[in-house]
Design an enzyme around this catalytic site. Structure first.
Site, mmCIF file in Angstrom:
data_model
loop_
_atom_site.group_PDB
_atom_site.id
_atom_site.type_symbol
_atom_site.label_atom_id
_atom_site.label_comp_id
_atom_site.label_asym_id
_atom_site.label_seq_id
_atom_site.Cartn_x
_atom_site.Cartn_y
_atom_site.Cartn_z
ATOM 1 N N TYR A 56 0.821 -1.215 0.000
ATOM 2 C CA TYR A 56 0.000 0.000 0.000
ATOM 3 C C TYR A 56 0.858 1.270 0.000
ATOM 4 C CZ TYR A 56 -3.820 -3.090 1.626
ATOM 5 O OH TYR A 56 -4.742 -4.094 1.768
ATOM 6 N N LEU A 196 -18.022 -4.294 1.698
ATOM 7 C CA LEU A 196 -19.215 -3.606 1.195
ATOM 8 C C LEU A 196 -19.265 -3.610 -0.328
ATOM 9 C CD1 LEU A 196 -19.134 -0.549 3.635
ATOM 10 C CD2 LEU A 196 -20.472 -2.655 3.853
ATOM 11 N N SER A 238 -12.775 3.892 4.615
ATOM 12 C CA SER A 238 -13.368 5.169 4.225
ATOM 13 C C SER A 238 -12.569 6.282 4.863
ATOM 14 C CB SER A 238 -14.832 5.274 4.669
ATOM 15 O OG SER A 238 -15.348 6.557 4.345
ATOM 16 N N ARG A 243 -18.907 8.186 7.527
ATOM 17 C CA ARG A 243 -18.964 6.763 7.163
ATOM 18 C C ARG A 243 -18.100 5.923 8.093
ATOM 19 N NH1 ARG A 243 -19.392 8.995 1.929
ATOM 20 N NH2 ARG A 243 -17.150 8.842 1.522
ATOM 21 N N ASN A 247 -19.678 2.837 10.142
ATOM 22 C CA ASN A 247 -19.171 1.473 10.023
ATOM 23 C C ASN A 247 -18.828 0.845 11.366
ATOM 24 O OD1 ASN A 247 -19.443 1.665 7.261
ATOM 25 N ND2 ASN A 247 -17.272 2.058 6.872
#
Length: 281
Positions: A56, A196, A238, A243, A247
């Site tokens: 990442y 999701l 997110s 959000r 979550n």
């Protein structure tokens, strides 16, 4: 109400009872200052597991957030993953773990995962053995795998090794039933990334929006609850504060058996986006 624990326990070869938060905070593709700010915000809201990876390019930003949060190190569960060049013996794995820790500015990892099995180089079984041994050094508390198919997992199991967790792409459209069955049979915990799905292809379905309206919850909360009631770990991501909060708020309501069945029926039977027999890094 169906009880859903906010923490699960990882157990497998070399790992005996490591507690992991059921809801983690995913960080891809965030990098740099944006990533640090998002992780700090998530920790402020109450997240206690942060998921990153060498690939990442944000381990440094994640580590900075963990350090700057002011939280005791043992209150934040840090997961990272390593690439194909680090597959191999214990010394090779140790170098990978130490490199991640140096980038993060931390003294240990809570969970270290093989990011992809990379079967072309055929070292993932040896790497699992090395990871289990690495736990003994104290650099990592637990280990696991990611993107392993049932065939990859069975080779590891046949070698007498039980990975505590397998993190895979899993959502209502891509339920990976064979993988879930293999995990359950072996005592491997399932962790769902992209829980999701993407682009609203699940959250906008009438099946999910109907349940959400009845329960006065959001579609995302309904889908995350669907995962949690079936015993899975989830790693939603997110950068949006609202959000992120949403979550986390998935423990105060319950889906009925009928709700679960309705969401189960959304499964297309298709596999994940990327084929772990041919893709990897």
């Amino acid at each position: 109400m169906t009880t859903v624990d906010q923490n699960h326990t990882l157990t497998g070869t070399g790992v005996d009872g490591v507690s992991i938060p059921a809801v983690g905070f995913g960080t891809w593709p965030l990098t740099g200052a944006e990533c640090t700010a998002s992780v700090l915000q998530a920790l402020e809201l109450g997240y206690r597991q942060v998921d990153t990876a060498q690939n990442y390019g944000n381990e440094d930003a994640v580590g900075a957030a963990v350090r700057e949060s002011g939280l005791p190190r043992d209150e934040v569960f840090v997961t990272t993953k390593f690439n194909r060049e680090s597959h191999g013996d214990v010394a090779t794995l140790r170098r990978a773990a130490e490199a991640s820790l140096e980038r993060m500015g931390l003294d240990h990892l809570d969970l270290l995962l093989i990011h992809w099995p990379n079967p072309d180089q055929d070292r993932y079984v040896q790497t699992c053995e090395s990871l289990a041994t690495l736990v003994e050094t104290g650099l990592i508390r637990a280990w696991g795998v990611s993107n392993f198919t049932p065939a990859h997992l069975h080779r590891v199991l046949d070698a007498g090794l039980v990975p505590p967790v397998n993190q895979v792409q899993l959502d209502p459209r891509c339920a990976q039933r064979q993988a879930q069955a293999a995990h359950a049979a072996a005592g491997v915990r399932t962790a769902a990334y992209s829980p999701l799905a993407r682009g609203g292809e699940v959250l906008g379905t009438p099946e999910v929006t109907g349940i959400a309206a009845r329960l006065e919850r959001t579609p995302a909360q309904v889908v995350l609850r669907w995962h949690l009631q079936q015993g899975r770990l989830v790693v939603p991501r997110s950068a949006n504060r609202g959000r992120q909060q949403e979550n986390l708020e998935v423990f105060g309501f319950e889906l009925t058996a009928e709700d679960v069945a309705v969401i189960d029926a959304l499964d297309t039977g298709e596999g994940p986006r990327l084929d772990a027999d041919t893709y990897g890094h």
